[in-house]
Design a protein around this motif. Sequence first.
Motif, PDB file in Angstrom:
ATOM      1  N   THR A 265      12.935  38.280 102.323  1.00 47.23           N
ATOM      2  CA  THR A 265      13.746  38.456 101.123  1.00 47.23           C
ATOM      3  C   THR A 265      15.207  38.271 101.516  1.00 47.23           C
ATOM      4  OG1 THR A 265      12.174  40.068 100.213  1.00 47.23           O
ATOM      5  CG2 THR A 265      14.388  40.047  99.269  1.00 47.23           C
ATOM      6  N   ILE A 266      15.952  37.492 100.739  1.00 51.78           N
ATOM      7  CA  ILE A 266      17.375  37.276 100.997  1.00 51.78           C
ATOM      8  C   ILE A 266      18.169  37.765  99.786  1.00 51.78           C
ATOM      9  CG2 ILE A 266      19.189  35.613 101.548  1.00 51.78           C
ATOM     10  CD1 ILE A 266      17.079  33.843 102.849  1.00 51.78           C
ATOM     11  N   LEU A 267      19.089  38.698 100.043  1.00 46.87           N
ATOM     12  CA  LEU A 267      19.911  39.286  98.999  1.00 46.87           C
ATOM     13  C   LEU A 267      21.378  39.124  99.378  1.00 46.87           C
ATOM     14  CD1 LEU A 267      17.812  42.577  98.675  1.00 46.87           C
ATOM     15  CD2 LEU A 267      17.704  40.594  97.144  1.00 46.87           C
ATOM     16  N   ARG A 268      22.287  39.488  98.445  1.00 48.09           N
ATOM     17  CA  ARG A 268      23.724  39.385  98.731  1.00 48.09           C
ATOM     18  C   ARG A 268      24.421  40.655  98.286  1.00 48.09           C
ATOM     19  NH1 ARG A 268      26.964  34.701  97.254  1.00 48.09           N
ATOM     20  NH2 ARG A 268      27.456  34.519  99.447  1.00 48.09           N
ATOM     21  N   GLY A 269      25.501  41.010  98.981  1.00 52.25           N
ATOM     22  CA  GLY A 269      26.248  42.190  98.594  1.00 52.25           C
ATOM     23  C   GLY A 269      27.428  42.436  99.512  1.00 52.25           C
ATOM     24  N   ARG A 270      28.234  43.431  99.147  1.00 47.08           N
ATOM     25  CA  ARG A 270      29.451  43.769  99.880  1.00 47.08           C
ATOM     26  C   ARG A 270      29.292  44.997 100.770  1.00 47.08           C
ATOM     27  NH1 ARG A 270      34.250  41.787  97.614  1.00 47.08           N
ATOM     28  NH2 ARG A 270      35.298  43.756  98.112  1.00 47.08           N
ATOM     29  N   LYS A 271      28.318  45.840 100.434  1.00 51.98           N
ATOM     30  CA  LYS A 271      28.085  47.045 101.223  1.00 51.98           C
ATOM     31  C   LYS A 271      26.590  47.254 101.367  1.00 51.98           C
ATOM     32  CE  LYS A 271      29.055  52.030 101.430  1.00 51.98           C
ATOM     33  NZ  LYS A 271      29.806  53.153 100.816  1.00 51.98           N
ATOM     34  N   VAL A 272      26.159  47.553 102.581  1.00 51.64           N
ATOM     35  CA  VAL A 272      24.731  47.739 102.868  1.00 51.64           C
ATOM     36  C   VAL A 272      24.568  49.040 103.639  1.00 51.64           C
ATOM     37  CG1 VAL A 272      22.652  46.722 103.877  1.00 51.64           C
ATOM     38  CG2 VAL A 272      24.490  45.219 103.054  1.00 51.64           C
ATOM     39  N   VAL A 273      23.669  49.888 103.150  1.00 46.64           N
ATOM     40  CA  VAL A 273      23.327  51.125 103.848  1.00 46.64           C
ATOM     41  C   VAL A 273      21.852  51.055 104.224  1.00 46.64           C
ATOM     42  CG1 VAL A 273      23.193  53.639 103.700  1.00 46.64           C
ATOM     43  CG2 VAL A 273      25.050  52.420 102.525  1.00 46.64           C
ATOM     44  N   VAL A 274      21.550  51.255 105.502  1.00 47.26           N
ATOM     45  CA  VAL A 274      20.168  51.235 105.976  1.00 47.26           C
ATOM     46  C   VAL A 274      19.862  52.579 106.629  1.00 47.26           C
ATOM     47  CG1 VAL A 274      18.420  50.043 107.321  1.00 47.26           C
ATOM     48  CG2 VAL A 274      20.344  48.749 106.401  1.00 47.26           C
ATOM     49  N   GLU A 275      18.807  53.227 106.138  1.00 51.91           N
ATOM     50  CA  GLU A 275      18.431  54.551 106.622  1.00 51.91           C
ATOM     51  C   GLU A 275      16.964  54.553 107.040  1.00 51.91           C
ATOM     52  OE1 GLU A 275      20.408  57.515 103.556  1.00 51.91           O
ATOM     53  OE2 GLU A 275      19.598  55.730 102.560  1.00 51.91           O
ATOM     54  N   PRO A 276      16.617  55.300 108.071  1.00 50.73           N
ATOM     55  CA  PRO A 276      15.202  55.416 108.445  1.00 50.73           C
ATOM     56  C   PRO A 276      14.457  56.268 107.428  1.00 50.73           C
ATOM     57  CG  PRO A 276      16.547  56.841 109.814  1.00 50.73           C
ATOM     58  CD  PRO A 276      17.498  56.067 108.960  1.00 50.73           C
ATOM     59  N   LEU A 277      13.226  55.913 107.155  1.00 53.27           N
ATOM     60  CA  LEU A 277      12.365  56.717 106.294  1.00 53.27           C
ATOM     61  C   LEU A 277      11.457  57.589 107.162  1.00 53.27           C
ATOM     62  CD1 LEU A 277      11.271  54.167 103.538  1.00 53.27           C
ATOM     63  CD2 LEU A 277      12.705  56.188 103.211  1.00 53.27           C
ATOM     64  N   GLY A 278      11.193  58.807 106.726  1.00 52.51           N
ATOM     65  CA  GLY A 278      10.264  59.660 107.452  1.00 52.51           C
ATOM     66  C   GLY A 278      10.801  60.069 108.809  1.00 52.51           C
ATOM     67  N   ASP A 279      10.002  59.862 109.825  1.00 49.42           N
ATOM     68  CA  ASP A 279      10.310  60.294 111.181  1.00 49.42           C
ATOM     69  C   ASP A 279      11.507  59.508 111.736  1.00 49.42           C
ATOM     70  OD1 ASP A 279      10.327  60.589 114.043  1.00 49.42           O
ATOM     71  OD2 ASP A 279       8.272  61.325 113.926  1.00 49.42           O
ATOM     72  N   LEU A 280      12.625  60.208 111.986  1.00 52.57           N
ATOM     73  CA  LEU A 280      13.836  59.548 112.474  1.00 52.57           C
ATOM     74  C   LEU A 280      13.625  58.904 113.832  1.00 52.57           C
ATOM     75  CD1 LEU A 280      16.879  58.980 112.222  1.00 52.57           C
ATOM     76  CD2 LEU A 280      17.311  61.245 113.185  1.00 52.57           C
ATOM     77  N   GLU A 281      12.864  59.558 114.709  1.00 49.37           N
ATOM     78  CA  GLU A 281      12.629  59.031 116.050  1.00 49.37           C
ATOM     79  C   GLU A 281      11.841  57.729 115.991  1.00 49.37           C
ATOM     80  OE1 GLU A 281      13.409  59.124 120.007  1.00 49.37           O
ATOM     81  OE2 GLU A 281      14.046  60.638 118.553  1.00 49.37           O
ATOM     82  N   LYS A 282      10.831  57.682 115.138  1.00 47.30           N
ATOM     83  CA  LYS A 282       9.984  56.492 115.031  1.00 47.30           C
ATOM     84  C   LYS A 282      10.680  55.348 114.308  1.00 47.30           C
ATOM     85  CE  LYS A 282       5.800  56.930 113.651  1.00 47.30           C
ATOM     86  NZ  LYS A 282       4.619  57.368 112.848  1.00 47.30           N
ATOM     87  N   ASN A 283      11.505  55.670 113.309  1.00 46.71           N
ATOM     88  CA  ASN A 283      12.069  54.637 112.443  1.00 46.71           C
ATOM     89  C   ASN A 283      13.569  54.442 112.603  1.00 46.71           C
ATOM     90  OD1 ASN A 283       9.570  53.946 111.131  1.00 46.71           O
ATOM     91  ND2 ASN A 283       9.691  55.909 110.069  1.00 46.71           N
ATOM     92  N   GLY A 284      14.138  55.040 113.655  1.00 51.74           N
ATOM     93  CA  GLY A 284      15.559  54.845 113.930  1.00 51.74           C
ATOM     94  C   GLY A 284      15.789  53.530 114.640  1.00 51.74           C
ATOM     95  N   ALA A 285      15.718  52.436 113.895  1.00 54.29           N
ATOM     96  CA  ALA A 285      15.761  51.086 114.461  1.00 54.29           C
ATOM     97  C   ALA A 285      17.068  50.831 115.216  1.00 54.29           C
ATOM     98  CB  ALA A 285      15.596  50.059 113.346  1.00 54.29           C
ATOM     99  N   MET A 286      16.978  50.073 116.316  1.00 55.32           N
ATOM    100  CA  MET A 286      18.153  49.720 117.099  1.00 55.32           C
ATOM    101  C   MET A 286      19.006  48.697 116.356  1.00 55.32           C
ATOM    102  SD  MET A 286      16.947  49.639 121.079  1.00 55.32           S
ATOM    103  CE  MET A 286      15.444  48.709 120.821  1.00 55.32           C
ATOM    104  N   VAL A 287      20.315  48.850 116.480  1.00 57.39           N
ATOM    105  CA  VAL A 287      21.282  47.981 115.823  1.00 57.39           C
ATOM    106  C   VAL A 287      21.759  46.907 116.799  1.00 57.39           C
ATOM    107  CG1 VAL A 287      23.588  47.910 114.777  1.00 57.39           C
ATOM    108  CG2 VAL A 287      22.025  49.782 114.222  1.00 57.39           C
ATOM    109  N   ASP A 288      21.947  45.706 116.272  1.00 55.43           N
ATOM    110  CA  ASP A 288      22.530  44.589 117.030  1.00 55.43           C
ATOM    111  C   ASP A 288      23.841  44.216 116.361  1.00 55.43           C
ATOM    112  OD1 ASP A 288      23.145  42.017 118.092  1.00 55.43           O
ATOM    113  OD2 ASP A 288      21.890  41.081 116.581  1.00 55.43           O
ATOM    114  N   ILE A 289      24.922  44.171 117.135  1.00 51.60           N
ATOM    115  CA  ILE A 289      26.234  43.799 116.594  1.00 51.60           C
ATOM    116  C   ILE A 289      26.766  42.619 117.395  1.00 51.60           C
ATOM    117  CG2 ILE A 289      28.559  44.598 116.035  1.00 51.60           C
ATOM    118  CD1 ILE A 289      27.448  47.472 116.158  1.00 51.60           C
ATOM    119  N   ASP A 290      26.709  41.425 116.807  1.00 47.42           N
ATOM    120  CA  ASP A 290      27.199  40.211 117.472  1.00 47.42           C
ATOM    121  C   ASP A 290      26.652  40.067 118.888  1.00 47.42           C
ATOM    122  OD1 ASP A 290      28.629  39.344 115.279  1.00 47.42           O
ATOM    123  OD2 ASP A 290      30.541  40.152 115.949  1.00 47.42           O
ATOM    124  N   GLY A 291      25.350  40.324 119.047  1.00 48.28           N
ATOM    125  CA  GLY A 291      24.704  40.094 120.332  1.00 48.28           C
ATOM    126  C   GLY A 291      24.676  41.266 121.282  1.00 48.28           C
TER     127      GLY A 291
END
Length: 312
Positions: A265-291
Amino acid sequence: MKVGVVLNPIAGGGRLKRHWPEVAASLKRHFGDVELRETQAEGDAERLAIDLAVSGFDLVIAAGGDGTASEVADGLLQAARETGRTTELGLLPCGTGIDFARGLGLPKEVDATLKRLAEAEGRKVDAGRVCYVDDHGALASRHFINIASLGLSGATDRAVNADKRKGRVSAKALFFWRTVVEFIRYRFQDVRITIDDGTPVEARMALVAVANGKFFGGGMMIAPDAELTDGQFDIVILRAAGKLKLIWDIRLLYGGRHRNHPAITILRGRKVVVEPLGDLEKNGAMVDIDGESPGRIPATFDILPGALTLRY
């Protein structure tokens, strides 16, 4: 014009450093005298860029890969906020990842790139700012110029940066191989994605890319329609699906042929908030910033329209 160069001496296996006499001659030919600063550790490029900017330099050239360019841009944006003075950014790309430069269509030859930078005029482009949780559990934030993402990309970045073949094999081959290996290991994660003031989207995802530029991962055109001057992110969501099929379909990303893929899915916007659902340890995805992968979600991504002046 006062010109400074921030050089990562190990970028691309040290190629620029090994050929520095020729690079220096080209810089002098196109810019006259320049001031050279070399990085020695992560974060140095940001600090050196701030110092050059507040010292009155007009142009700072980031000589290295995407990580070096991103750190220099972060430093220049911080300095501009503090001083109100604009310092232009130029790129001399050399490194494992040069995806931002790829999106700009810069020449591969050093002299041709420097000639183009010398003749170009600075253009206002968008930048991003991301707030996230670092590896020590503290809140952190930084600017980015190309793409910030989470999930598979964060795991892949850590694997690429730790790979002993980095700098000795092609970036495309290394990123592709590490992407496949990490994808096999990857466990899909459940997240909530909120774009601007829209209805939150909940997804079991492999990847979410918040894109200012088009390319990441050693040449993957993850956001084929992204523009640096439109004041919006392109948000690409790769949802969970059969792993073998998705591994095969990764090839579509290199040509930007994934727009209609059923898992994307491709969407567009100016602000994006991404939060883990449920178990924070399991769903706390790693972030990549410019490599680079400095932390995890929850994360907030904001567009900064026209915040950076770029020569290209």
